[in-house]
Structures are given as structure tokens and as C-alpha cells.
Design a protein around this motif. Structure first.
Motif, PDB file in Angstrom:
ATOM      1  N   ASP A  37      40.767  47.792  31.529  1.00 56.81           N
ATOM      2  CA  ASP A  37      39.721  46.987  32.178  1.00 56.81           C
ATOM      3  C   ASP A  37      39.923  45.509  31.877  1.00 56.81           C
ATOM      4  O   ASP A  37      39.748  44.651  32.748  1.00 56.81           O
ATOM      5  N   ARG A  49      42.405  44.020  34.111  1.00 55.05           N
ATOM      6  CA  ARG A  49      41.837  43.806  35.445  1.00 55.05           C
ATOM      7  C   ARG A  49      40.967  42.560  35.460  1.00 55.05           C
ATOM      8  O   ARG A  49      40.990  41.780  36.419  1.00 55.05           O
ATOM      9  N   MET A  99      33.751  45.045  39.137  1.00 58.65           N
ATOM     10  CA  MET A  99      34.749  46.045  38.769  1.00 58.65           C
ATOM     11  C   MET A  99      34.038  47.381  38.601  1.00 58.65           C
ATOM     12  O   MET A  99      33.197  47.540  37.710  1.00 58.65           O
ATOM     13  N   ASP A 100      34.363  48.319  39.493  1.00 54.18           N
ATOM     14  CA  ASP A 100      33.739  49.634  39.475  1.00 54.18           C
ATOM     15  C   ASP A 100      32.212  49.454  39.522  1.00 54.18           C
ATOM     16  O   ASP A 100      31.721  48.828  40.442  1.00 54.18           O
ATOM     17  N   VAL A 159      37.798  43.457  41.580  1.00 50.86           N
ATOM     18  CA  VAL A 159      39.046  43.973  40.991  1.00 50.86           C
ATOM     19  C   VAL A 159      38.982  45.484  40.877  1.00 50.86           C
ATOM     20  O   VAL A 159      37.946  46.076  40.857  1.00 50.86           O
TER      21      VAL A 159
END
Length: 128
Positions: free
Chosen positions: A68, A71, A91-92, A128
Motif C-alpha cells: 500500500d 501505491r 485507494m480501495d 491508485v
């Protein structure tokens, strides 16, 4: 300027037209930058987390793995290329606000807090 000798004639060494003078191991053109500027740029490559961000990460149970982190670094790099100063990184099911110039995560949020969320003081967003 460097010189080289051919048949006892001194010739100046010049780069080819449109050739950038880059340091092979660096990002971008360092020509014309002070040593202090280059040093600071090199030392600031790693993403940092502010005290506030660390507090929020623990309070909100936001997990950040080494993958992570890579990213997030990529997101900050992309934001920097676009001239963004303060960015939202999605992110997610997590969101991070980062100061791009300082490469510092300012705060973090997770799933439930993202519903109907309003993000202020940013000038760009990266997914991302």
C-alpha cells in the motif's frame, strides 16, 4: 567546459542539441540546482506520516501494508508530475490527504467515513 585534444588541436566538449544533462541515478534534471536542494530532494523521497495521520490511522483502524505504501508513493509521484500541492489519494476503501511537496500524509480515512465525505484544501485527486 571540458576540452579534449585531437591532432594537437583543443576542441570544446559540448552536449548534442536537445540532450539533457541528467544524473543517471536521479529523477529529473539537476543542472542548476544547489547542492542543498539536491540533497533535500534526495532525502525527501520517502513518504512520511504526520502525527495527526498516525493518530487517525490507529483510531480508524486503517491498515497500510508495504505494498500500500508503494501505491501511495506512486500516487504522490503522479500528483507531483501534475503540479498538485495537496492531494486526495483514493485507494480501495481508504482515503489519504497528502502534502505533495513534503511527501507527507496529513490524514487518513476508511470505509464508513467516506460516505458523503467532503474533502477541502486539496487541489487534485489521484486514484491508485
Amino acid at each position: 567546459m571540458n576540452h579534449f585534444n585531437i591532432n594537437n588541436k583543443v576542441q570544446p566538449v559540448q552536449p548534442r542539441k536537445n540532450q539533457k544533462l541528467n544524473n543517471p541515478g536521479s529523477k529529473g534534471n539537476l543542472q542548476g540546482q544547489s547542492f542543498q536542494g539536491v540533497l533535500e530532494k534526495t532525502l525527501d523521497q520517502e513518504v512520511k506520516f504526520s502525527k495527526h495521520a498516525n493518530k487517525r490511522i490507529h483510531q480508524r483502524d486503517v491498515n497500510v501494508s508495504p505494498k500500500d505504501l508503494k501505491r501511495i508513493e506512486s500516487g504522490i509521484d503522479r500528483a507531483s508530475q501534475k503540479g498538485i500541492k495537496e492531494t486526495l489519494i483514493l485507494m480501495d476503501n481508504r482515503a489519504f490527504i497528502a502534502s505533495v511537496d513534503n511527501r507527507t500524509i496529513i490524514t487518513a480515512s476508511a470505509k464508513d467515513e467516506l460516505k458523503e465525505a467532503v474533502f477541502t484544501n486539496i487541489d487534485g485527486a489521484v486514484i491508485v
